[in-house]
Design an enzyme around this catalytic site. Structure first.
Site, PDB file in Angstrom:
ATOM      1  N   VAL A   1      42.385  25.641  57.381  1.00 26.04           N
ATOM      2  CA  VAL A   1      41.392  25.614  58.441  1.00 26.04           C
ATOM      3  C   VAL A   1      41.880  26.555  59.531  1.00 26.04           C
ATOM      4  O   VAL A   1      43.077  26.783  59.678  1.00 26.04           O
ATOM      5  CB  VAL A   1      41.144  24.188  58.990  1.00 26.04           C
ATOM      6  CG1 VAL A   1      40.422  23.327  57.966  1.00 26.04           C
ATOM      7  CG2 VAL A   1      42.429  23.531  59.432  1.00 26.04           C
ATOM      8  N   SER A   2      40.946  27.103  60.292  1.00 27.62           N
ATOM      9  CA  SER A   2      41.299  28.164  61.233  1.00 27.62           C
ATOM     10  C   SER A   2      42.060  27.684  62.456  1.00 27.62           C
ATOM     11  O   SER A   2      42.862  28.413  63.025  1.00 27.62           O
ATOM     12  CB  SER A   2      40.039  28.912  61.680  1.00 27.62           C
ATOM     13  OG  SER A   2      39.452  29.527  60.564  1.00 27.62           O
TER      14      SER A   2
END
Length: 192
Positions: free
Chosen positions: A9-10
């Protein structure tokens, strides 16, 4: 022969559970999670996952875009895995490089994605060249016109508004207001 999951996930604010739940359900014995942008060259959990994998294992991701920064990077990772005798599965795309059909499908998708990227770059360059030929340049349109800058300066000099209130009035950020006030006040005596 283990299935090893990788999720990314970013940011820390995003939740990896959506990916990790799918990876667990697919039978992954171990799942590595990165909280980093896909464009970053260093992703510690991916490095750890790649080091953990052994010949005959399979690296499992929910989607290919969770694994590679670009088509080129994704292909490099897939080639490295193949050379080490490690498979790659992308669950949502139905890709499994442990089969000949899966390898073919992966390379076709990678080639199509690379072709699409090249077309986008070519069209962008052509569009910019055409605009330059007509005397226009690319980039964003500025929200602060000369008239708005004068109004912001008047509001600031009157002293009845904070910089944040002025920014909100014009729909811009505080740094934008400060930048224009400083640029407009090159010879002015009022403090910033």
């Amino acid at each position: 022969m283990a299935s090893v999951g990788y999720a990314r996930v970013s940011t820390r604010e995003q939740h990896a559970e959506g990916q990790t739940d799918v990876l667990d359900a697919s039978g992954c014995e171990k799942v590595f999670v990165d909280y980093a942008s896909g464009t970053l060259a260093t992703r510690p959990a991916l490095t750890e996952a790649l080091g953990y994998l052994r010949r005959g294992d399979t690296l499992v991701v929910t989607k290919l875009d969770r694994l590679g920064r670009s088509v080129k990077n994704l292909k490099q990772i897939a080639d490295e895995l193949h050379d080490r005798g490690v498979g790659l599965r992308a669950l949502s795309q139905g890709i499994d490089t442990t089969t000949p059909g899966g390898r073919l499908f992966f390379h076709m998708l990678a080639a199509i994605a690379e072709f699409e990227h090249d077309l986008i770059v070519e069209r962008t360059h052509d569009g910019l060249a055409a605009a330059r030929a007509r005397g226009r340049s690319g980039g964003p349109k500025f929200k602060m016109t000369a008239n708005k800058i004068r109004q912001a300066r008047a509001m600031y000099n009157a002293g009845g508004h904070t910089v944040q209130e002025i920014a909100d009035t014009f729909g811009v950020s505080r740094p934008t207001i400060y930048r224009h006030l400083q640029g407009d006040a090159a010879g002015a005596t009022s403090p910033m």
